[in-house]
Design an enzyme around this catalytic site. Structure first.
Site, PDB file in Angstrom:
ATOM      1  N   HIS A   9      38.949  32.278  45.374  1.00 26.68           N
ATOM      2  CA  HIS A   9      39.803  31.590  44.268  1.00 26.68           C
ATOM      3  C   HIS A   9      40.472  30.842  44.633  1.00 26.68           C
ATOM      4  O   HIS A   9      41.193  30.731  45.847  1.00 26.68           O
ATOM      5  CB  HIS A   9      40.381  32.921  43.440  1.00 26.68           C
ATOM      6  CG  HIS A   9      41.387  33.634  44.272  1.00 26.68           C
ATOM      7  ND1 HIS A   9      41.238  34.760  44.706  1.00 26.68           N
ATOM      8  CD2 HIS A   9      42.815  33.084  44.534  1.00 26.68           C
ATOM      9  CE1 HIS A   9      42.344  35.060  45.544  1.00 26.68           C
ATOM     10  NE2 HIS A   9      43.246  34.191  45.448  1.00 26.68           N
TER      11      HIS A   9
HETATM   12  C1  T46 Z   1      45.803  35.177  47.015  1.00 31.29           C
HETATM   13  C2  T46 Z   1      45.273  35.865  48.293  1.00 31.29           C
HETATM   14  C3  T46 Z   1      45.653  35.453  49.435  1.00 31.29           C
HETATM   15  C4  T46 Z   1      48.027  42.323  40.665  1.00 31.29           C
HETATM   16  O1  T46 Z   1      48.011  43.077  39.848  1.00 31.29           O
HETATM   17  N1  T46 Z   1      49.180  41.692  41.253  1.00 31.29           N
HETATM   18  C5  T46 Z   1      49.492  41.033  42.241  1.00 31.29           C
HETATM   19  O2  T46 Z   1      50.481  40.612  42.425  1.00 31.29           O
HETATM   20  C6  T46 Z   1      48.153  40.508  42.929  1.00 31.29           C
HETATM   21  C7  T46 Z   1      48.236  39.845  44.232  1.00 31.29           C
HETATM   22  C8  T46 Z   1      47.004  41.125  42.578  1.00 31.29           C
HETATM   23  N2  T46 Z   1      47.117  41.961  41.486  1.00 31.29           N
HETATM   24  C9  T46 Z   1      45.615  42.706  41.178  1.00 31.29           C
HETATM   25  C10 T46 Z   1      44.335  41.513  40.887  1.00 31.29           C
HETATM   26  C11 T46 Z   1      43.239  42.178  41.119  1.00 31.29           C
HETATM   27  O3  T46 Z   1      42.842  43.140  40.098  1.00 31.29           O
HETATM   28  O4  T46 Z   1      45.121  43.350  42.259  1.00 31.29           O
HETATM   29  C12 T46 Z   1      43.736  43.267  42.467  1.00 31.29           C
HETATM   30  C13 T46 Z   1      43.298  42.520  43.599  1.00 31.29           C
HETATM   31  O5  T46 Z   1      43.512  41.087  43.703  1.00 31.29           O
HETATM   32  P1  T46 Z   1      42.732  40.141  44.219  1.00 31.29           P
HETATM   33  O6  T46 Z   1      41.247  40.546  44.061  1.00 31.29           O
HETATM   34  O7  T46 Z   1      43.028  38.822  43.589  1.00 31.29           O
HETATM   35  O8  T46 Z   1      42.807  40.069  45.728  1.00 31.29           O
HETATM   36  P2  T46 Z   1      42.700  38.931  46.834  1.00 31.29           P
HETATM   37  O9  T46 Z   1      42.970  39.401  48.151  1.00 31.29           O
HETATM   38  O10 T46 Z   1      41.227  38.694  46.964  1.00 31.29           O
HETATM   39  O11 T46 Z   1      43.737  37.880  46.493  1.00 31.29           O
HETATM   40  C14 T46 Z   1      44.995  38.138  46.672  1.00 31.29           C
HETATM   41  C15 T46 Z   1      45.848  37.205  45.982  1.00 31.29           C
HETATM   42  O12 T46 Z   1      45.465  37.822  44.626  1.00 31.29           O
HETATM   43  C16 T46 Z   1      45.681  35.847  45.735  1.00 31.29           C
HETATM   44  O13 T46 Z   1      46.580  35.342  44.635  1.00 31.29           O
HETATM   45  O14 T46 Z   1      45.946  34.047  47.109  1.00 31.29           O
HETATM   46  O15 T46 Z   1      45.246  37.296  48.050  1.00 31.29           O
END
Ligand code: T46
Length: 133
Positions: A49
């Site tokens: 993303h």
């Molecule tokens: C990024 C990279 C480096 C939340 O509810 N609150 C939060 O502060 C975050 C970061 C995530 N979430 C939820 C959203 C999803 O349902 O936690 C779940 C996992 O997040 P995501 O799939 O976006 O995780 P990554 O590791 O793909 O990405 C993360 C960050 O979301 C993003 O901002 O830049 O790490």
């Protein structure tokens, strides 16, 4: 590509090491949120993303991982493996994280509260967003 590394001042003495992180000092913005990623399973890739407005600094507090960035024109991969440096991730970069070591703890300091509307999670949408800028 708008990626830069930040080296943190290590306040070490004979007892061990200490690093202090402050808003608008070592981190170049007001820190509104901190999250950390840990116990990532072997072979897993995360991210896929971009953010429209979010600024972040990511630090591997333990272990290592690779982060690859794509600004729509070029890609750049970096290895995070030191608690003495972080990568400053400005908005508008597609990112993929991979090759997490078993002990990797990736801490991320962020300038805004969580907002799913700030994410672009489809690569074609990202390319269109970059072209429209
Ligand atoms: C990024 C990279 C480096 C939340 O509810 N609150 C939060 O502060 C975050 C970061 C995530 N979430 C939820 C959203 C999803 O349902 O936690 C779940 C996992 O997040 P995501 O799939 O976006 O995780 P990554 O590791 O793909 O990405 C993360 C960050 O979301 C993003 O901002 O830049 O790490």
């Amino acid at each position: 590509m708008d990626i830069s590394m930040i080296n943190f001042k290590m306040l070490g003495d004979e007892r061990g090491h200490l690093i202090s992180i402050e808003s608008n000092e070592s981190i170049p913005f007001d820190i509104k949120r901190v999250y950390y990623i840990y116990e990532t399973k072997a072979g897993v890739e995360r991210g896929f993303h971009a953010h429209k407005a979010l600024n972040q600094v990511a630090i591997a507090l333990s272990g290592s991982c690779e982060m690859e960035f794509d600004d729509g024109t070029e890609t750049k991969a970096i290895q995070l493996n030191s608690r003495e440096e972080g990568v400053y991730i400005r908005p508008g970069l597609w990112r993929v994280m991979r090759n997490f070591s078993e002990d990797c703890v990736l801490a991320v300091f962020v300038d805004a509260h969580y907002d799913e509307d700030d994410y672009i999670r489809d690569y074609d949408d990202f390319k269109a967003w970059v072209s429209a800028k």
